[in-house]
Scaffold this motif. Structure first.
Motif, PDB file in Angstrom:
ATOM      1  N   ALA A  13       0.337   2.666  -4.208  1.00  0.00           N
ATOM      2  CA  ALA A  13       0.548   1.220  -4.117  1.00  0.00           C
ATOM      3  C   ALA A  13       1.437   0.728  -5.262  1.00  0.00           C
ATOM      4  CB  ALA A  13      -0.788   0.500  -4.152  1.00  0.00           C
TER       5      ALA A  13
ATOM      6  N   SER B 140      -5.036   4.237  -1.907  1.00  0.00           N
ATOM      7  CA  SER B 140      -4.020   3.322  -2.442  1.00  0.00           C
ATOM      8  C   SER B 140      -3.288   3.907  -3.652  1.00  0.00           C
ATOM      9  CB  SER B 140      -4.663   1.985  -2.799  1.00  0.00           C
ATOM     10  OG  SER B 140      -5.689   2.178  -3.746  1.00  0.00           O
TER      11      SER B 140
ATOM     12  N   HIS C  64       0.825  -1.208   0.000  1.00  0.00           N
ATOM     13  CA  HIS C  64       0.000   0.000   0.000  1.00  0.00           C
ATOM     14  C   HIS C  64       0.859   1.258   0.000  1.00  0.00           C
ATOM     15  CE1 HIS C  64      -2.778   3.005   1.778  1.00  0.00           C
ATOM     16  NE2 HIS C  64      -3.686   2.339   1.096  1.00  0.00           N
TER      17      HIS C  64
END
Length: 84
Positions: free
Chosen positions: A29, A26, A6
C-alpha cells in the motif's frame, strides 16, 4: 487527487465478514491514483469480468464519491485498466 491505494486489490485479497467486505494483504500500500484499486478489481486476471459488470462497478464508484472530477476519474480509470 492521490489517496491511499492498496495496490494488490483483487478477489483473493477480499473477504466477506458479516456481510461486509474486508481487505487483507496491504504490504504494498502507498499513496497513489485513486482509480488504481478500482481498475485492479474489475480487470482481475483471476476473475473474468464482463464489460457490463465493469461499467456497473465503475458507475457505482463514481456516483458514490463526492467532490470528484468525473471526467478525470474516467480518464484515469481507462488508462489504468489497460495496464493493471
Amino acid at each position: 487527487n492521490d489517496t491511499f491505494v492498496h495496490r494488490d486489490f483483487h478477489i483473493s485479497n477480499l473477504m466477506l465478514i458479516k456481510n461486509k467486505i474486508g481487505v487483507i494483504d496491504s504490504q504494498d500500500a502507498l499513496i497513489g491514483n485513486r482509480t488504481y484499486d478500482l481498475a485492479s478489481l474489475v480487470d482481475d486476471v483471476r476473475l473474468k469480468t464482463s464489460k457490463i459488470l465493469k461499467k456497473k462497478i465503475f458507475n457505482y464508484y463514481i456516483n458514490s464519491q463526492k467532490k470528484i472530477d468525473k471526467k478525470k476519474i474516467k480518464n484515469d480509470f481507462e488508462f489504468l485498466s489497460k495496464r493493471v
